[in-house]
Design an enzyme around this catalytic site. Structure first.
Site, short mmCIF file in Angstrom:
data_model
loop_
_atom_site.label_atom_id
_atom_site.label_comp_id
_atom_site.label_asym_id
_atom_site.label_seq_id
_atom_site.Cartn_x
_atom_site.Cartn_y
_atom_site.Cartn_z
N LYS A 1 115.60 -21.94 -43.69
CA LYS A 1 114.47 -21.03 -43.57
C LYS A 1 113.26 -21.84 -43.11
CE LYS A 1 111.90 -17.69 -46.45
NZ LYS A 1 111.84 -17.07 -47.80
N SER B 1 112.27 -12.31 -47.96
CA SER B 1 111.70 -12.83 -46.73
C SER B 1 112.63 -13.79 -45.98
CB SER B 1 110.40 -13.56 -47.06
OG SER B 1 110.65 -14.70 -47.89
N SER C 1 113.48 -12.67 -52.41
CA SER C 1 113.54 -13.11 -51.01
C SER C 1 114.84 -13.77 -50.59
CB SER C 1 112.38 -14.07 -50.72
OG SER C 1 111.16 -13.37 -50.70
#
Length: 558
Positions: free
Chosen positions: A172, A252, A276
């Protein structure tokens, strides 16, 4: 010989009773019944505000990043990898878990260099600027192919340390990794070239390959407040491979979830504050683990909250999740919440063959409206688990958003001072907001309302401590009261429905695919347990996964 033993242990690990009949498999959900996915007290949960239902996107493809920019360094290195090579390798790589990949490597079906090139070829083929684009990858490590060659040499010299050796991993893009910028999806950090985060050092020390960076909801979603999951100014709008522009990607860690689902990497790293990892994993029909806070280091990761943040693995299978967790966990003296483990754990080693037998799980009554959930409970029962219907505790999570406000207000400047590139002069939320105003269409087409809330929050340190104390007390009580009253081993949820309570309690949670709605939208069965019970979560989830066989690869990406 040493590697053969390691591989054999992997093949034996995570055994569980298989389903006896086809009836135990989770079917496609024929029901269109909707349930309130917001648990008691979660009305202001970050995971709730980051899964808004969007159909009309202001921005689809990135206005700040082109395919050419991603691939200009890598394309010359892929010139000798053809469509014929891709098709030859496909049966040995596509939808294979890490153990199967390692077996195929030992059988010389491919080298780590070819494995890496296969994933690169797929990303270039599918991810951007075409009718199937997913916008899940932001950057490719410029030296990844040379690194793969080095892993091959180590393999030949029998210098492998871990089953993650040679496996291409996407991070990420809020996780620092040398050789690539760490942007958190924000233009303000587009030149943030920094040293490896602690967990990246962990991965590299065990031989993993850092393939590149995955897109994300900008600033891990705690930025705009009225924007789709998976949007960032750097990466554009991430799309769900099970329904492009139809189903939410979850946030996210959207790019991490999407890239794993689409077979763009062996595994990915996400991060979670409250939902997330669980949200994008469940929305993209993959496995996501939010570890106990303190198990996995946060040093060198762009923060929201030093109280609640954690990194964790997103994978196609539970066994892969265990392998990645085993590679990244460990004590970090620079992380205030890192736990100094006295006994080393090995997460991928063989668990009990009857991990679900006699285990008691609490199932909230309101979730029984969901057909997939009810079917998942049947599978668990057939594997020997006991299901106890429970009423949820009527508890609130007061000032949850203010906790995030006050933490990020102090934690972002701390990250910028210690872990960011020294050439970046921005330090505070206000600095970033001012930077964004210079070209708002490119930097914040959905606005920056959550940042405004952070900048305007005047709570002091004493107030923050009171918030944290109340939230943690309520979170623990939410799970512990029914668990003690009913002698429960764990708690069963759907997707990220109970993410905020697990976050503030600092309890681990793992979601595993449990099927698809009538419209084809993925859902996950989520296990929640007491702190540092990741091994048990993985065992339970593996047994369910093997009995249900619920995951189906997304069509159109085969």
């Amino acid at each position: 010989m040493r590697y053969s033993i390691l591989l054999w242990a992997l093949l034996l690990s995570f055994s569980c009773q298989e389903s006896k009949t086809a009836e135990t498999r989770t079917p496609i959900d024929a029901s269109k019944t909707k349930i309130d996915n917001t648990a008691v007290g979660e009305k202001t949960d970050l995971s709730a505000i980051s899964t808004k239902d969007f159909r009309d996107f202001k921005v689809l493809d990135s206005q700040n990043l082109t395919n050419e920019e991603i691939w200009n360094t890598i394309n010359p290195q892929l010139e000798n990898f053809t469509e014929a090579d891709y098709k030859r390798l496909k049966p040995y790589i596509l939808e294979k878990d890490i153990t199967e990949l390692q077996v195929n490597r030992t059988r010389n079906k491919f080298t780590y260099e070819e494995l890496t090139k296969f994933y690169l070829y797929r990303i270039r083929k599918f991810d951007r600027e075409n009718p199937s684009s997913l916008n899940s990858v932001i950057a490719i490590h410029p030296e990844i192919i040379d690194e793969a060659k080095h892993r091959d040499q180590e393999f030949l010299n029998k210098r492998m340390k871990h089953p993650i050796h040679g496996m291409p991993i996407l991070l990420k893009d809020n996780v620092n990794a040398s050789g690539m910028a760490t942007t958190a999806g924000a233009i303000a950090l587009q030149d943030n070239f920094a040293e490896d985060a602690f967990i990246v050092k962990q991965l590299k020390s065990k031989g993993a390959l850092i393939l590149g960076k995955a897109n994300l909801s900008e600033w891990a979603y705690f930025f705009c407040g009225d924007c789709p999951s998976g949007y960032s100014a750097v990466g554009g709008q991430t799309l769900n491979p099970y329904g492009r522009r139809i189903f939410d990607t979850g946030g996210s860690s959207s790019g991490s979830g999407v890239s794993v689902a689409a077979n763009f990497c062996a595994a990915a790293i996400g991060s979670e504050t409250a939902g997330s990892i669980l949200s994008p994993a469940s929305q993209n029909s993959v496995v996501g683990l939010k570890p106990t806070i303190g198990l996995v280091s946060r040093s060198g990761i762009v923060p929201i909250s030093s109280t609640l943040d954690t990194a964790g693995p997103i994978t196609r299978t539970v066994r892969d999740n265990a392998i990645v967790l085993d590679a990244i966990y460990g004590y970090d003296k620079t992380d205030s919440k890192s736990d100094d483990f006295k006994i080393s754990q090995v997460y991928y080693k063989k668990p009990s063959l009857r991990a679900l037998e006699g285990k008691r799980f609490g199932a909230p009554k309101r979730l029984f409206k969901d057909t997939l959930y009810v079917n998942a409970l049947k599978v668990l029962k057939q594997q020997g688990a006991e299901i106890v219907e429970i009423e949820e505790e009527n508890l609130e999570l007061p000032n949850f958003i203010r906790l995030l406000n006050l933490d990020m207000k102090k934690d972002l400047p701390a990250y910028m001072e210690v872990y960011a590139n020294t050439n970046i002069k921005l330090r505070t939320i206000s600095d970033v907001m001012e930077f964004n105003l210079k070209d708002s269409l490119k930097t914040m087409p959905y606005g920056q309302n959550l940042f405004k809330g952070i900048a305007g929050d005047e709570g002091d340190a004493a107030y923050l401590e009171r918030i944290k104390d109340t939230l943690k007390t309520n979170g623990i009580r939410y799970f512990d009261k029914p668990m003690v009253a009913n002698d429960l081993d764990g708690f069963l949820s759907i997707n990220n429905y109970h993410a905020a309570f697990a976050a503030v309690a600092e309890y681990p949670a793992l979601t595993v695919p449990m099927g698809y709605t009538n419209e084809g939208e993925p859902k996950g069965l989520t296990f929640i347990a007491k702190p540092f019970q990741e091994k048990q979560l993985l065992e339970w989830a593996y047994c369910y996964e093997q009995a249900s066989k619920a995951r189906i690869a997304p069509k159109g990406y085969n």
